[in-house]
Design a protein around this motif. Structure first.
Motif, PDB file in Angstrom:
ATOM      1  N   ASP A 143       0.826  -1.201   0.000  1.00 28.74           N
ATOM      2  CA  ASP A 143       0.000   0.000   0.000  1.00 28.74           C
ATOM      3  C   ASP A 143       0.863   1.253   0.000  1.00 28.74           C
ATOM      4  N   PHE A 144       1.936   1.243   0.801  1.00 27.64           N
ATOM      5  CA  PHE A 144       2.769   2.441   0.887  1.00 27.64           C
ATOM      6  C   PHE A 144       4.243   2.066   1.006  1.00 27.64           C
ATOM      7  N   ALA A 145       4.649   1.526   2.137  1.00 28.71           N
ATOM      8  CA  ALA A 145       6.043   1.158   2.387  1.00 28.71           C
ATOM      9  C   ALA A 145       6.144  -0.355   2.576  1.00 28.71           C
ATOM     10  N   PRO A 146       7.354  -0.916   2.545  1.00 30.51           N
ATOM     11  CA  PRO A 146       7.495  -2.370   2.488  1.00 30.51           C
ATOM     12  C   PRO A 146       7.263  -3.121   3.789  1.00 30.51           C
ATOM     13  N   LEU A 147       7.224  -2.440   4.925  1.00 32.23           N
ATOM     14  CA  LEU A 147       6.957  -3.136   6.179  1.00 32.23           C
ATOM     15  C   LEU A 147       5.882  -2.394   6.970  1.00 32.23           C
ATOM     16  N   HIS A 148       5.027  -3.184   7.615  1.00 30.02           N
ATOM     17  CA  HIS A 148       3.989  -2.615   8.467  1.00 30.02           C
ATOM     18  C   HIS A 148       4.136  -3.204   9.860  1.00 30.02           C
ATOM     19  N   LEU A 149       4.218  -2.326  10.883  1.00 32.17           N
ATOM     20  CA  LEU A 149       4.386  -2.728  12.271  1.00 32.17           C
ATOM     21  C   LEU A 149       3.186  -2.270  13.087  1.00 32.17           C
ATOM     22  N   ILE A 150       2.800  -3.083  14.055  1.00 32.01           N
ATOM     23  CA  ILE A 150       1.783  -2.676  15.021  1.00 32.01           C
ATOM     24  C   ILE A 150       2.182  -3.237  16.371  1.00 32.01           C
ATOM     25  N   THR A 151       1.793  -2.572  17.452  1.00 32.22           N
ATOM     26  CA  THR A 151       2.213  -2.989  18.781  1.00 32.22           C
ATOM     27  C   THR A 151       1.087  -3.695  19.533  1.00 32.22           C
ATOM     28  N   SER A 152       1.491  -4.477  20.527  1.00 33.38           N
ATOM     29  CA  SER A 152       0.506  -5.118  21.389  1.00 33.38           C
ATOM     30  C   SER A 152      -0.296  -4.078  22.163  1.00 33.38           C
ATOM     31  N   SER A 153       0.320  -2.930  22.456  1.00 29.94           N
ATOM     32  CA  SER A 153      -0.394  -1.858  23.157  1.00 29.94           C
ATOM     33  C   SER A 153      -1.545  -1.328  22.315  1.00 29.94           C
ATOM     34  N   THR A 154      -1.301  -1.145  21.021  1.00 26.65           N
ATOM     35  CA  THR A 154      -2.361  -0.677  20.130  1.00 26.65           C
ATOM     36  C   THR A 154      -3.460  -1.727  20.004  1.00 26.65           C
ATOM     37  N   LEU A 155      -3.079  -2.984  19.839  1.00 25.82           N
ATOM     38  CA  LEU A 155      -4.086  -4.039  19.708  1.00 25.82           C
ATOM     39  C   LEU A 155      -4.963  -4.116  20.955  1.00 25.82           C
ATOM     40  N   ALA A 156      -4.361  -3.912  22.131  1.00 29.03           N
ATOM     41  CA  ALA A 156      -5.152  -3.891  23.359  1.00 29.03           C
ATOM     42  C   ALA A 156      -6.090  -2.682  23.380  1.00 29.03           C
ATOM     43  N   ALA A 157      -5.600  -1.546  22.878  1.00 28.14           N
ATOM     44  CA  ALA A 157      -6.419  -0.330  22.880  1.00 28.14           C
ATOM     45  C   ALA A 157      -7.630  -0.455  21.971  1.00 28.14           C
ATOM     46  N   VAL A 158      -7.475  -1.144  20.843  1.00 27.29           N
ATOM     47  CA  VAL A 158      -8.591  -1.283  19.902  1.00 27.29           C
ATOM     48  C   VAL A 158      -9.372  -2.571  20.142  1.00 27.29           C
ATOM     49  N   ASP A 159      -8.882  -3.425  21.049  1.00 27.92           N
ATOM     50  CA  ASP A 159      -9.559  -4.672  21.399  1.00 27.92           C
ATOM     51  C   ASP A 159      -9.859  -5.497  20.148  1.00 27.92           C
ATOM     52  N   ALA A 160      -8.812  -5.718  19.341  1.00 28.88           N
ATOM     53  CA  ALA A 160      -8.993  -6.448  18.089  1.00 28.88           C
ATOM     54  C   ALA A 160      -7.770  -7.313  17.815  1.00 28.88           C
ATOM     55  N   GLU A 161      -7.967  -8.306  16.971  1.00 30.13           N
ATOM     56  CA  GLU A 161      -6.907  -9.241  16.615  1.00 30.13           C
ATOM     57  C   GLU A 161      -5.946  -8.613  15.616  1.00 30.13           C
ATOM     58  N   ALA A 162      -4.668  -9.004  15.717  1.00 35.97           N
ATOM     59  CA  ALA A 162      -3.662  -8.487  14.801  1.00 35.97           C
ATOM     60  C   ALA A 162      -4.012  -8.776  13.354  1.00 35.97           C
ATOM     61  N   GLU A 163      -4.595  -9.947  13.083  1.00 33.94           N
ATOM     62  CA  GLU A 163      -4.901 -10.344  11.703  1.00 33.94           C
ATOM     63  C   GLU A 163      -5.727  -9.297  10.972  1.00 33.94           C
TER      64      GLU A 163
END
Length: 271
Positions: A143-163
């Motif tokens: 979509d934009f750059a070659p790697l996409h990172l997300i943190t466990s803190s963000t996943l907890a904040a949005v209460d959603a699965e990484a997938e």
């Protein structure tokens, strides 16, 4: 400074299809080996098929792709059987071709996420046409750059699965909320050699809200970032709901789950 560790590695051999879990991978300038090397081209429009336009392509997320030992890809349908271009074309009622080269100016259609939230994935909504890979080397359907990172803190904040957010790296972090926002403009060292530059926060579309294989629809995966983490990804853009960050590769290297992630002040440039 130590900021976390690699909790998960994920690869998506075909854009907008479900991906695969890895324990280790090589990373070069074009990203994680085997990631987004292929895409489905809609021959009627000349655009890459993407679940960012849910009314047309949400069903892509019922199919999964895995890299094969010979450098190819195996696509599996929702019934567990192998699928090819013919079956996919029949399933979507559009002639599709599996392609391996991103042509200059290749585009996808992106439905306006707020309209999808308000009206549903089957509704006629506005969409924009976005060029792929503006901050990525040639090749690959990013979509934009070659790697996409997300943190466990963000996943907890949005209460959603990484997938739902389709990251390459899930970084285990301390703290609450969208901690990777602070990494934009900084350089990360992962493991003994891999060096990345975090370039922009990742604006979210309707994709996280969609059904992903066995995962049901979840509107909160977009609604919560829209309420809590609106950022301007690039100059000239409006504030958009964001979760995660995009990164470029400065120094290639091997990455494994459990690798330490550090912010570094070293002055390294992309060659």
């Amino acid at each position: 400074m130590l900021i976390g560790s690699v909790e998960r590695l994920r690869r998506y051999p075909v854009k907008s299809l479900l991906g695969e879990e890895l324990s280790a991978a090589e990373v070069d300038r074009r990203g994680l080996a085997g990631d987004r090397e292929r895409a489905l081209l809609d021959l009627a429009t000349g655009r890459v098929a993407s679940a960012k336009h849910p009314r047309l392509w949400a069903g892509l997320l019922r199919y999964s792709a895995a890299a094969t030992a010979d450098g190819g890809v195996a696509i599996t349908g929702p019934d567990g059987r192998g699928a090819d271009e013919t079956e996919l074309s029949e399933a979507f009622g559009r002639k599709l071709a599996l392609i391996t080269e991103r042509q200059p100016g290749a585009t996808v259609e992106r439905a306006v996420p707020e309209e999808v939230l308000a009206r549903g994935i089957e509704a006629e909504v506005s969409f924009t046409v976005n060029e792929l890979g503006r901050a990525a080397p040639e090749g690959g359907f990013f979509d934009f750059a070659p790697l996409h990172l997300i943190t466990s803190s963000t996943l907890a904040a949005v209460d959603a699965e990484a997938e739902r957010y389709r990251p390459n790296l899930v970084i285990r972090t301390e703290g609450e909320g969208f901690v990777e926002n602070a990494w934009v403009g900084q350089e990360l060292m992962i493991g003994p050699t891999l060096r990345l530059r975090v370039v922009v926060p990742t604006p979210r579309c309707a994709v996280p809200t969609l059904r992903h294989g066995p995962l049901p629809r979840r509107t909160g995966a977009l609604r919560i970032p829209a309420e809590r983490n609106r950022l301007v990804p690039l100059e000239g853009m409006p504030e958009l709901p964001c979760a995660g960050v995009y990164a470029q590769v400065l120094v290639p290297g091997r990455i494994e789950t459990g690798d330490a992630v550090r912010v570094t002040d070293a002055d390294v440039r992309v060659n």
